[in-house]
Design an enzyme around this catalytic site. Sequence first.
Site, PDB file in Angstrom:
ATOM      1  CB  SER A 259       0.413  -4.172  -6.293  1.00 59.68           C
ATOM      2  OG  SER A 259      -0.795  -3.610  -6.721  1.00 59.68           O
TER       3      SER A 259
ATOM      4  CG  ASP B 240       0.727  -0.419  -4.581  1.00 61.16           C
ATOM      5  OD1 ASP B 240       1.834  -0.992  -4.585  1.00 61.16           O
ATOM      6  OD2 ASP B 240      -0.084  -0.522  -5.522  1.00 61.16           O
TER       7      ASP B 240
END
Length: 284
Positions: A50, A162
């Site tokens: 991320s 993610d």
Amino acid sequence: MIRELLGSHSLRPTLGVALGGGAVKGAAHIGVLKALLEADLRPDFITGTSIGAMVGTLFAFGKKPDEIADLAKGMDWLDITRTTFSRYGILSNKAVRKIMIEQIGDVQLENSPIPIAVIAADVATGERVILKSGSAAEAVMASSCIPGIFVPVEMGDRLLIDGGIVEHTPVTTLSSMGADFLMGIDLSGAQKLQRPNGIIDVILNAIEIAVSNQSKLNAQTADLIISLDVRQYGKPGEANVTRLVQEGYKACKQNIDRIRKGLENKEPSPVDVLAHKLKKWRSN
């Protein structure tokens, strides 16, 4: 004879740094990298999830910590999202790709001066996906796709989101890349869940639970985990970015001696050095 063969050697333990997720709080990673450089401890391998993927990729392709900090200070986080009509998410984060290309060009991960791996998750299979080749910008975009909020990124036959749900602070990936000393930066320290007020809160709490479990596993694998409690600086803004960089810098500085000692303990034995020299000699 043995002493002559050993002589001086260039073998040294390698330092791997794993940068975890944490949205705006990822600015703390910048301070960590700055402290490492000042201590002449340049990472040999980097992994990121991320926001950790974004900071790590910028750094791996030559951006200095101060340059990354300036980018973070000037970034309007609302500008990296767009409303979308996709059935897979309510927002798009395609602007992340644009930012990365503006900063380092449309580069490929495999060409990074510092080897880097970006972690994502395949939402169709639940697999951890380690991205070490292909578009750096798209890899960062994929690793930053919060499930249920951002539209997943299609790569080949994969649908990526993610990576925090499979490896929040990707220490184990560092090991597979060949790093000797495994160091992770965990931005989820001392997180406390609150009763959700809506669907977004439910999604974020669910991710937080997954992150917490991953962090416990990482602690068992890493040689060092620097866990930062930076909840109070979790909102966008230049002042918070500055504080986050300072927090990361301070935390890393406090651990420099421990990192040096850990690297020393990873020094190859005379047998390892001899084996390396013999292998090199045979290949000539």
